[in-house]
Design a protein around this motif. Structure first.
Motif, PDB file in Angstrom:
ATOM      1  N   UNK A  45      -4.759  15.573  -5.992  1.00 56.96           N
ATOM      2  CA  UNK A  45      -3.421  16.002  -6.385  1.00 56.96           C
ATOM      3  C   UNK A  45      -3.196  15.770  -7.877  1.00 56.96           C
ATOM      4  N   UNK A  46      -3.716  14.663  -8.412  1.00 61.45           N
ATOM      5  CA  UNK A  46      -3.562  14.379  -9.834  1.00 61.45           C
ATOM      6  C   UNK A  46      -4.390  15.376 -10.644  1.00 61.45           C
ATOM      7  N   UNK A  47      -5.591  15.670 -10.191  1.00 62.63           N
ATOM      8  CA  UNK A  47      -6.445  16.638 -10.905  1.00 62.63           C
ATOM      9  C   UNK A  47      -5.846  18.035 -10.877  1.00 62.63           C
ATOM     10  N   UNK A  48      -5.166  18.382  -9.780  1.00 63.79           N
ATOM     11  CA  UNK A  48      -4.545  19.700  -9.665  1.00 63.79           C
ATOM     12  C   UNK A  48      -3.414  19.888 -10.669  1.00 63.79           C
ATOM     13  N   UNK A  49      -2.864  18.787 -11.168  1.00 66.98           N
ATOM     14  CA  UNK A  49      -1.791  18.881 -12.153  1.00 66.98           C
ATOM     15  C   UNK A  49      -2.302  19.505 -13.455  1.00 66.98           C
ATOM     16  N   UNK A  50      -3.561  19.277 -13.783  1.00 67.53           N
ATOM     17  CA  UNK A  50      -4.120  19.765 -15.044  1.00 67.53           C
ATOM     18  C   UNK A  50      -4.201  21.285 -15.061  1.00 67.53           C
ATOM     19  N   UNK A  51      -4.371  21.872 -13.898  1.00 71.16           N
ATOM     20  CA  UNK A  51      -4.523  23.333 -13.830  1.00 71.16           C
ATOM     21  C   UNK A  51      -3.221  24.050 -14.038  1.00 71.16           C
ATOM     22  N   UNK A 108       0.836  -1.206   0.000  1.00 68.49           N
ATOM     23  CA  UNK A 108       0.000   0.000   0.000  1.00 68.49           C
ATOM     24  C   UNK A 108       0.869   1.253   0.000  1.00 68.49           C
ATOM     25  N   UNK A 109       1.827   1.313   0.903  1.00 68.57           N
ATOM     26  CA  UNK A 109       2.682   2.497   1.017  1.00 68.57           C
ATOM     27  C   UNK A 109       3.498   2.708  -0.246  1.00 68.57           C
ATOM     28  N   UNK A 110       3.995   1.618  -0.821  1.00 68.29           N
ATOM     29  CA  UNK A 110       4.789   1.714  -2.046  1.00 68.29           C
ATOM     30  C   UNK A 110       3.960   2.263  -3.191  1.00 68.29           C
ATOM     31  N   UNK A 111       2.721   1.788  -3.315  1.00 66.11           N
ATOM     32  CA  UNK A 111       1.875   2.255  -4.417  1.00 66.11           C
ATOM     33  C   UNK A 111       1.525   3.728  -4.254  1.00 66.11           C
ATOM     34  N   UNK A 112       1.310   4.169  -3.022  1.00 68.04           N
ATOM     35  CA  UNK A 112       1.034   5.589  -2.775  1.00 68.04           C
ATOM     36  C   UNK A 112       2.253   6.435  -3.146  1.00 68.04           C
ATOM     37  N   UNK A 113       3.442   5.930  -2.810  1.00 67.12           N
ATOM     38  CA  UNK A 113       4.667   6.650  -3.159  1.00 67.12           C
ATOM     39  C   UNK A 113       4.835   6.760  -4.676  1.00 67.12           C
ATOM     40  N   UNK A 114       4.424   5.709  -5.403  1.00 69.51           N
ATOM     41  CA  UNK A 114       4.539   5.740  -6.866  1.00 69.51           C
ATOM     42  C   UNK A 114       3.675   6.846  -7.465  1.00 69.51           C
ATOM     43  N   UNK A 115       2.479   7.020  -6.913  1.00 76.87           N
ATOM     44  CA  UNK A 115       1.609   8.097  -7.404  1.00 76.87           C
ATOM     45  C   UNK A 115       2.260   9.444  -7.111  1.00 76.87           C
ATOM     46  N   UNK A 116       2.754   9.614  -5.889  1.00 82.37           N
ATOM     47  CA  UNK A 116       3.412  10.876  -5.514  1.00 82.37           C
ATOM     48  C   UNK A 116       4.611  11.173  -6.416  1.00 82.37           C
ATOM     49  N   UNK A 117       5.382  10.140  -6.762  1.00 87.37           N
ATOM     50  CA  UNK A 117       6.542  10.335  -7.630  1.00 87.37           C
ATOM     51  C   UNK A 117       6.108  10.761  -9.031  1.00 87.37           C
ATOM     52  N   UNK A 118       5.029  10.167  -9.531  1.00 86.62           N
ATOM     53  CA  UNK A 118       4.521  10.549 -10.860  1.00 86.62           C
ATOM     54  C   UNK A 118       4.021  11.987 -10.840  1.00 86.62           C
ATOM     55  N   UNK A 119       3.394  12.396  -9.733  1.00 89.85           N
ATOM     56  CA  UNK A 119       2.915  13.777  -9.603  1.00 89.85           C
ATOM     57  C   UNK A 119       4.103  14.734  -9.571  1.00 89.85           C
ATOM     58  N   UNK A 120       5.127  14.387  -8.783  1.00 88.80           N
ATOM     59  CA  UNK A 120       6.316  15.244  -8.677  1.00 88.80           C
ATOM     60  C   UNK A 120       7.056  15.350 -10.011  1.00 88.80           C
ATOM     61  N   UNK A 121       7.026  14.271 -10.793  1.00 87.81           N
ATOM     62  CA  UNK A 121       7.686  14.281 -12.095  1.00 87.81           C
ATOM     63  C   UNK A 121       6.894  15.097 -13.122  1.00 87.81           C
ATOM     64  N   UNK A 122       5.632  15.369 -12.820  1.00 84.65           N
ATOM     65  CA  UNK A 122       4.810  16.170 -13.716  1.00 84.65           C
ATOM     66  C   UNK A 122       4.202  15.376 -14.861  1.00 84.65           C
ATOM     67  N   UNK A 123       4.229  14.068 -14.768  1.00 87.35           N
ATOM     68  CA  UNK A 123       3.691  13.202 -15.830  1.00 87.35           C
ATOM     69  C   UNK A 123       2.252  12.826 -15.487  1.00 87.35           C
TER      70      UNK A 123
END
Length: 88
Positions: free
Chosen positions: A82-88, A28-43
């Motif tokens: 957080x993912x939706x906020x990337x679009x803005x 669970x923690x690893x998968x959450x970190x993967x989402x955060x990393x994708x958000x930080x990368x801007x992808x």
């Protein structure tokens, strides 16, 4: 220390169950970190893809009562916001 055969068996089972639950919590923690990393990368595309698989993992862990259902909902809500906020 466990004195009866039943107590010894329960102690063995508790160890096995604890390892299994720890594994699920780690996943669970690893998968959450993967989402955060994708958000930080801007992808955003990668973040959406990983978010879908992470939401599934979060629900699975909550169904098994490893985490509370409200905590699962909170994680999913914050990650999707957080993912939706990337679009803005």
């Amino acid at each position: 220390m466990a004195n009866t055969a039943q107590a010894r068996k329960r102690a063995r089972q508790a160890i096995k169950l604890n390892k299994h639950n720890s594994s699920l919590r780690s996943m669970l923690r690893t998968s959450i970190k993967r989402v955060r990393q994708a958000i930080d990368a801007g992808d955003q595309e990668a973040a959406n893809t990983v978010l879908r698989s992470t939401a599934s993992i979060i629900d699975r862990v909550a169904d098994k009562k490893i985490i509370h259902k409200n905590k699962a909902a909170r994680h999913k809500s914050r990650l999707s916001a957080a993912v939706k906020a990337m679009a803005s």
